[in-house]
Design an enzyme around this catalytic site. Structure first.
Site, PDB file in Angstrom:
ATOM      1  N   ARG A 220       3.134 -10.590   3.876  1.00 58.01           N
ATOM      2  CA  ARG A 220       2.052 -10.064   2.895  1.00 58.01           C
ATOM      3  C   ARG A 220       2.387  -9.789   1.149  1.00 58.01           C
ATOM      4  O   ARG A 220       1.501  -9.572   0.584  1.00 58.01           O
ATOM      5  CB  ARG A 220       1.352  -8.729   3.227  1.00 58.01           C
TER       6      ARG A 220
ATOM      7  N   GLY B 164      -5.885 -11.316  12.929  1.00 56.12           N
ATOM      8  CA  GLY B 164      -4.555 -10.997  13.016  1.00 56.12           C
ATOM      9  C   GLY B 164      -4.260  -9.578  13.510  1.00 56.12           C
ATOM     10  O   GLY B 164      -5.135  -8.987  13.348  1.00 56.12           O
TER      11      GLY B 164
ATOM     12  N   ASP C  45       3.812 -13.990  15.231  1.00 57.18           N
ATOM     13  CA  ASP C  45       2.702 -13.921  14.363  1.00 57.18           C
ATOM     14  C   ASP C  45       2.175 -12.736  13.555  1.00 57.18           C
ATOM     15  O   ASP C  45       0.901 -12.545  13.651  1.00 57.18           O
ATOM     16  CB  ASP C  45       1.265 -15.188  14.966  1.00 57.18           C
TER      17      ASP C  45
ATOM     18  N   ASN D  11      -6.545 -15.390  15.062  1.00 59.64           N
ATOM     19  CA  ASN D  11      -6.658 -16.976  15.156  1.00 59.64           C
ATOM     20  C   ASN D  11      -5.452 -17.460  15.622  1.00 59.64           C
ATOM     21  O   ASN D  11      -4.264 -17.286  14.893  1.00 59.64           O
ATOM     22  CB  ASN D  11      -7.237 -17.519  13.825  1.00 59.64           C
TER      23      ASN D  11
ATOM     24  N   HIS E 173       3.916 -12.599   8.920  1.00 68.99           N
ATOM     25  CA  HIS E 173       3.381 -12.617   7.551  1.00 68.99           C
ATOM     26  C   HIS E 173       3.776 -11.140   7.077  1.00 68.99           C
ATOM     27  O   HIS E 173       3.707 -10.134   7.745  1.00 68.99           O
ATOM     28  CB  HIS E 173       1.838 -12.556   7.793  1.00 68.99           C
TER      29      HIS E 173
ATOM     30  N   HIS F  26      -2.877  -6.135   8.529  1.00 72.22           N
ATOM     31  CA  HIS F  26      -3.890  -5.907   7.947  1.00 72.22           C
ATOM     32  C   HIS F  26      -4.144  -4.268   7.753  1.00 72.22           C
ATOM     33  O   HIS F  26      -3.902  -3.532   8.808  1.00 72.22           O
ATOM     34  CB  HIS F  26      -5.305  -6.529   8.544  1.00 72.22           C
TER      35      HIS F  26
ATOM     36  N   HIS G 246       1.891 -20.707  17.636  1.00 68.44           N
ATOM     37  CA  HIS G 246       0.767 -19.970  18.578  1.00 68.44           C
ATOM     38  C   HIS G 246      -0.123 -20.975  19.558  1.00 68.44           C
ATOM     39  O   HIS G 246      -1.202 -20.975  19.356  1.00 68.44           O
ATOM     40  CB  HIS G 246      -0.255 -19.070  17.800  1.00 68.44           C
TER      41      HIS G 246
ATOM     42  N   ASN H  18       1.107 -17.784   3.260  1.00 65.78           N
ATOM     43  CA  ASN H  18      -0.027 -17.711   2.727  1.00 65.78           C
ATOM     44  C   ASN H  18      -0.324 -16.512   2.174  1.00 65.78           C
ATOM     45  O   ASN H  18      -0.962 -15.240   2.310  1.00 65.78           O
ATOM     46  CB  ASN H  18      -1.174 -17.607   3.844  1.00 65.78           C
TER      47      ASN H  18
END
Lengths: 312, 437
Positions: B77, B337, B318, B291, B75, B322, B244, B107
């Protein structure tokens, strides 16, 4: 042994027997203070205690507040409805701001498991857990244990049944750890949908049949069953819960002779316990409330003034 | 520079190239961003190297020389949460972790469910320290309701589709997604967790969640999701990639499906291969909230076994940045995450290679050739003529994970303070050194 091994009370899991014994013995002294005409001692004069309640609570908050006042501490109350939390301030910022006003001890209730532990990382005050999520509620368990201890003179060898929503109950978790540490035999009973995953690993006897659970027990501690659990489909109806798990006079016959009925409140009369049982001579429900104050006085006294460097 | 014979020459290292199938001492000659030749250091070769400008020589004595690592699940972001990571910082983190290519999940805000956003990411990724391949959304706004314009996404360069972070709960939608993706021969990458069974879950449902009084996300939520999607995959003949994998039963289901010839592939993350849920109660470290959640030791061991026997094809981080502000809070309120790009290699070396589960060659295969094959990506090989994406590894170098050393903009790693063995020495992207220790 005259001091606790920790400067916080976050839970009863892994709290050594010596600590629990010390709290119970100290409670005994403060219990005597409560029965005096002048119910106040100067023990915590000059100490400021914050009651930080992120969840609604009546009796626990009042109990702590009275305990603090009887010890001559200065107390401040903080509840979510009057705080900056609604404005989106983080827990860390909130408590650091309050600590800047020179707070010595914090009594915290929070809906997140582990929030009291988190506070120990945010501030220097002594932290007392007044209930975190479904994790622990150590002073409630201590007052339950003190009430039993006061009646029987000991905890070891007694059979204590904890009935209700085992999955979501912090009171049950703290009771399990405390009672087992003190040598009591613990049984859990509730509908299978309200038993947490691998519940047998708590090291207790687990029952879904209340009559089997009560057979030969000394103490029954009945937990409040929350309506919202039924609404989320964890059991079909209050009526069925009462039929299967409600404590009524008939079921008391299964208990040992000198049995005791407890409830941490607030009670749903006629649901998890009948009025007849709650108000009977074997019920110590109101004494639990009185003892709660003494237990909280003892915990506040034992933790007050304990600094980081004294950690053993 | 006219007449320049090579960009770089890597000497003295041990080549591990699972795609080529050999692991030996060789020199790598790089020219025009491509691997010109790989040769054993015979006398003539040594003589040629001696005649070259010393500045071109990368001395890899005692180092492993492997194809640039590929992480098919990160990710970045951007767009939307540039405070946590940008494409540029994420690529720097990738380079520091030895990765020369990453696949970013859709996402973001806005979601990568349209050509414009794919284009935006591709533009931002130009001249960054890693190649960025875009994974588009299966459904519009990741809502699990209507398919995104997958043809458009593929046309502009999306390498796969995924609603990662969410599970298309409606099996009819998932069926259509698989069928539609089949037209383009791309897999659907699935975050397999039944949303009903996981509702409100903040950690694995186990004795640990019981003890801590936290709402659990049960293993059966992953098992059911994996079984459903394997059934749909079998039925449609499409390609499914399970992201995952974290539970024993999911590993077993994928193993069985592969035996039956279902076109399913799978990945495992370093955290599911290393951590267990017993860590959470120690300090309520919000960096352990992820997750699917970290599971029991039995699950972790099954995931390792699946990786070893080939049920799980590849390792993916993954990487989920954050901000410190978002993670500095109560455990159950923290976003899920953890970052992973910069710790993956060290964790895999320390916990899988050193413990005897994987050989170096196996470990590298699962971070190069295998992920490249799953998404049909270039790279993952040192074959002559390939882009010169190369990672040099100091195989037994001891190091400690430190928050202030992360190139990622975020520091949300539960591995801070861990002592690892095996470190990236240099990362080369298209013949250019993009990271060196």
């Amino acid at each position: 042994m005259s001091r606790l091994s920790s400067r916080h009370l976050l839970g009863l899991e892994n709290v050594p027997k010596e600590d629990v014994s010390l709290i119970l013995k100290t409670t005994n002294s403060f219990r005597e203070v409560i029965d005096r005409t002048i119910k106040k001692v100067p023990t915590l004069r000059g100490i400021t205690v914050l009651n930080l309640f992120y969840e609604p609570s009546t009796r626990t908050r009042i109990s702590f507040e009275l305990a603090e006042k009887r010890l001559s501490a200065d107390t401040v109350n903080f509840t979510t409805s009057t705080s900056s939390v609604k404005k989106g301030e983080s827990l860390r910022d909130t408590v650091q701001n309050i600590e800047a006003m020179k707070i010595d001890m914090v009594v915290v209730r929070h809906s997140s498991s582990g929030a009291p532990y988190y506070l120990t990382r945010c501030m220097d005050a002594n932290i007392i857990n007044a209930g975190d999520g479904a994790h622990e509620h150590p002073t409630q368990a201590l007052l339950d244990m003190y009430t039993i201890w006061r009646k029987y003179g000991h905890l070891d060898g007694l059979r204590v049944v904890l009935v209700g929503d085992v999955k979501h109950s912090r009171v049950i978790r703290s009771n399990i750890w405390g009672l087992k540490t003190m040598g009591a035999s613990v049984a859990l009973c509730g509908p299978s949908t309200l038993l947490p995953y691998e519940v047998e690993r708590f090291g207790c006897d687990v029952y879904t049949n209340i009559d089997e659970a009560l057979d030969g027990a000394d103490v029954v501690n009945v937990m409040r069953i929350q309506l919202e659990r039924q609404q989320s489909g964890l059991f079909p109806s209050q009526r069925e819960y009462t039929n299967l798990f409600g404590i009524n006079k008939q079921r008391l016959k299964l208990l040992n002779k000198n049995f005791t009925i407890m409830h941490p409140g607030p009670m749903n009369r006629g649901v998890e316990i009948t009025s007849e049982v709650a108000d009977s001579g074997h019920s110590v429900i109101l004494e639990q409330v009185t003892n709660g104050q003494a237990v909280r006085m003892a915990v506040l006294y034992l933790l007050s003034g304990r600094k980081e460097e004294e950690e053993e | 520079m006219a007449g320049k014979k090579y960009d770089l020459v890597i000497t003295g290292g041990r080549i591990i190239d699972p795609a080529l199938g050999f692991g030996k001492d060789a020199y790598v000659f790089i020219k025009d961003g491509l691997i010109k030749k790989i040769v054993t250091p015979a006398a003539a070769v040594q003589k040629e190297v001696k005649s070259l400008d010393k500045a071109l020589i990368v001395d890899a004595t005692d180092k492993l020389v492997v194809p640039g690592l590929i992480d098919i699940h990160v990710h970045l972001r951007e767009p939307g949460r540039e405070d946590a990571e940008t494409i540029e910082s994420g690529c720097r983190a990738a380079a520091a972790g030895g990765f020369t290519a990453v696949c970013c999940m859709p996402n973001t805000t806005p979601r990568i469910d349209n050509q414009e956003t794919v284009k935006f990411v591709q533009d931002r990724a130009k001249d960054c320290d890693a190649r960025v391949y875009v994974v588009g959304a299966v459904t519009k706004n990741l809502e699990g309701k209507e398919l995104s314009e997958i043809g458009d996404l593929v046309k502009i360069g999306a390498v796969a589709i995924s609603d990662d972070g969410k599970y298309p709960q409606n099996p009819e939608i998932m069926r259509r997604g698989l069928e539609y993706a089949k037209m383009f021969n791309i897999p659907v990458m699935q975050h397999a967790e039944d949303q009903y069974l996981c509702a409100g879950g903040v950690m694995n449902e186990s004795f640990q969640s019981s003890r801590l009084g936290m709402k659990g996300a049960p293993a059966v939520a992953e098992e059911i999701a994996v079984l459903r999607d394997i059934a749909l995959c079998r039925f449609t003949g499409a390609r499914l990639h399970i992201q995952h994998v974290s539970t024993r039963q999911a590993v077993a289901a994928i193993r069985e499906a592969k035996k039956d010839g279902v076109r399913v592939t799978a990945e495992a993350t370093p955290h599911h291969l290393v951590l267990t849920d017993e860590e959470i109660g120690k300090e309520f470290n919000t960096n352990l909230r992820v997750n699917p959640p970290i599971r029991t030791a039995a699950d972790r061991d099954a995931v390792i076994e699946g990786l070893v026997d080939g049920t799980i094809d590849c390792i993916a981080s993954d990487h989920a940045p954050h901000s410190e502000e978002d993670k500095d809070c109560e455990f159950d309120l923290a976003p899920a995450g953890m970052i992973g790009l910069e710790t993956t290699l060290g964790l895999i070396k320390t916990y899988l290679v050193d413990k005897g589960y994987l050989s170096w060659a196996d470990a590298i295969r699962k971070m190069t050739a295998n992920p490249a094959r799953i998404l049909n990506l270039p790279g993952g090989t040192l074959a002559e003529g390939s882009p010169a994406d190369i990672t040099l590894i100091d195989p037994d170098k001891k190091w400690t994970v430190k928050a202030d050393k992360f190139r990622s903009k975020s520091k949300n790693s539960p591995f801070i303070g861990w002592k690892l063995s095996g470190q990236v020495y240099k990362t080369i992207l298209g013949g250019r050194i993009v990271f060196e220790q």
